[in-house]
Structures are given as structure tokens and as C-alpha cells.
Scaffold this active site. Sequence first.
Site, PDB file in Angstrom:
ATOM      1  N   ARG A  12       0.832  -1.202   0.000  1.00 58.71           N
ATOM      2  CA  ARG A  12       0.000   0.000   0.000  1.00 58.71           C
ATOM      3  C   ARG A  12       0.865   1.250   0.000  1.00 58.71           C
ATOM      4  NH1 ARG A  12      -2.985  -1.324   5.585  1.00 58.71           N
ATOM      5  NH2 ARG A  12      -3.544   0.848   5.795  1.00 58.71           N
ATOM      6  N   ASP A  56       8.176  -9.170   7.890  1.00 59.58           N
ATOM      7  CA  ASP A  56       8.063  -8.319   9.068  1.00 59.58           C
ATOM      8  C   ASP A  56       9.462  -7.757   9.266  1.00 59.58           C
ATOM      9  OD1 ASP A  56       8.075  -7.187  11.581  1.00 59.58           O
ATOM     10  OD2 ASP A  56       7.078  -8.861  12.581  1.00 59.58           O
ATOM     11  N   VAL A  57       9.628  -6.461   9.050  1.00 63.00           N
ATOM     12  CA  VAL A  57      10.975  -5.881   9.037  1.00 63.00           C
ATOM     13  C   VAL A  57      11.666  -5.946  10.395  1.00 63.00           C
ATOM     14  CG1 VAL A  57      10.505  -4.370   7.082  1.00 63.00           C
ATOM     15  CG2 VAL A  57      10.087  -3.531   9.417  1.00 63.00           C
ATOM     16  N   ASN A  83      11.007   0.915   2.895  1.00 63.39           N
ATOM     17  CA  ASN A  83       9.835   1.784   2.844  1.00 63.39           C
ATOM     18  C   ASN A  83       8.828   1.507   3.961  1.00 63.39           C
ATOM     19  OD1 ASN A  83       7.650   3.464   1.326  1.00 63.39           O
ATOM     20  ND2 ASN A  83       6.745   1.426   1.542  1.00 63.39           N
ATOM     21  N   TYR A 148       7.467   8.807  15.854  1.00 64.59           N
ATOM     22  CA  TYR A 148       7.786   8.705  14.424  1.00 64.59           C
ATOM     23  C   TYR A 148       9.009   9.557  14.096  1.00 64.59           C
ATOM     24  CZ  TYR A 148       6.819   8.758   9.354  1.00 64.59           C
ATOM     25  OH  TYR A 148       6.897   8.626   7.988  1.00 64.59           O
ATOM     26  N   LYS A 152      12.616   8.454  12.647  1.00 69.63           N
ATOM     27  CA  LYS A 152      13.093   8.958  11.363  1.00 69.63           C
ATOM     28  C   LYS A 152      14.379   9.763  11.506  1.00 69.63           C
ATOM     29  CE  LYS A 152       9.857   7.200   8.766  1.00 69.63           C
ATOM     30  NZ  LYS A 152      10.176   6.111   7.798  1.00 69.63           N
TER      31      LYS A 152
END
Length: 274
Positions: A12, A56-57, A83, A148, A152
Site C-alpha cells: 500500500r 516483518d521488518v 519503505n 515517528y 526517522k
Amino acid sequence: MSKVWLITGSSRGLGRAFTEAVLEAGDRVVAGARNPAQLADLEKRFGERVRAVSVDVTSEAQAKDAVEAAIERFGGLDVLVNNAGYGNVAPVEDTTLEEFRAQIETNLFGVIIMTKAVIPYFREREAGHIIQVTSIAGRLGPVGRAPYAAAKFGVEGFSESLSRELGPLGVKVTIVEPGGFRTDFAGSSTELREGRAEYDSTVGATVRFQRSYNGRQPGDPAKAAAALLQLVSMREPPLRLLLGSDCYAAAEKSILSTLEADRRWKDLSVSTDF
């Protein structure tokens, strides 16, 4: 020459746009997703040029299996696109430590795990391109997205160090920083919590804006994918690439503001030398 890609979060959002564009360009893809059944339509359209795998990263074993799947299925691997990720909105005070850890585990450690899985292969080949999809939140801390942003920012620092280690070995690293794109990232993929009344003018305002902004973001996922294809064709790609007019404007404003503040406090900063 046709390339082999491994793209996480392919089912997605931008990951889906990236995967479709790469396949339409004639390249081959190992498309990673928590639920690879969501990629069945791509396997039907593109046949042997795509392989959907469960990734699953946060799992070292699944990361290693995905890299091996690319090499075994397509005879090699040229590009890793990290990603996969998500970011909820809530005040720091109302975000549990478990929620913090979950976001950082996926958004930061997931990138580290996938990257480490591919490094030995790229190092031995003295070639390869690692693309880290971060966000404008990797440059500035947006209200309501502290976990988040923490992740990042971590990816940015990790990737900058990584580029200096791998660059002399022939391996490229690029940090791609998207702004607002018309995907479900700001919709069904995001949990929005305004928090207690004291945060109404900050986090509450962010939540209300996010709800009204969803579907009106300036970024076109197809054009982001085209930029990605252009990026991997470069002999000397940039370390960082902003995506979107909103992202560029926010980054420019933040950089200039930081520089101005650093200069204002320069005398105090340098006063600490022997």
C-alpha cells in the site's frame, strides 16, 4: 539493464506505487509485505518478474530470507528500498512506552535490520543501492508525531554514517524524504488521538488538520515513483532527496531557522573551548 529490487511495505501507499512503477519499467521485484496476499494482483499482472514475500521488518530471519529470495529467484539484488513504516498522532504524555517502542522498532530498527541483511552481499559485489524512505519528520519534529520523528531522525543519522562506510566500497545510500502524498498513510494507516484538553491547540490542531488534509495532499505517488527510478539510474545520486513542494518548503524554512539560531548563539557555543 534490468535491475532487481527488494521493496518493503509494498502492499500500500508509496511502497505500492514504487513496486508498480519498477515492474512497469521492466525491472524485477521481491515485494515485501506483512500480508503478501495483498500483492496477488501484481503477481497476476507481471508474472515471473515479481515475487511477493512475507516480511516483518523487525524479524532478522525474515529480512535474511527476503534477501536470499531475491538472489535465488532473480540471480542477484541491486536495490533495497526500506519503505515499510507507520506513524500515529498523539501527545507524548498520552503515548505509552509500549507504543513508542513499537513505532521505533518498526521505523528505525526495521530499517537497520533490513540494511544489515543486505550489506554483506552488496559489499562483496562492490555495488548496490540502499534507499531509506524517511520523511520530512526526519528533518524536523512535527507536533504529535514524536515517536515517528524520533525513529526517522535515527534513520537519517544511521544512513549518513552508513553512506560514509559503504561509499568507498561502491555501495550507494540515499535518504528519500517525502512530504504529504495522497496515500492512506494519513488515513486508515494512522491512528489519530487528540489527547487531553491541554494539548488542544497543538496536537488537537494537528489531528484536525490531518483529517481535513487527507485526500488533499499535494504529492502524487506516481511521480514519487518516477523520481525513485530516476534516482537509481544516477551514477552519483544525492545522499538526501526531498519529495514534494510542501516538504521542500518546510525543510528550507527549518534549515535557515536552525542556521540563524546557531549563529545567534555562536559566541556561547565556541566559548567552551580550552
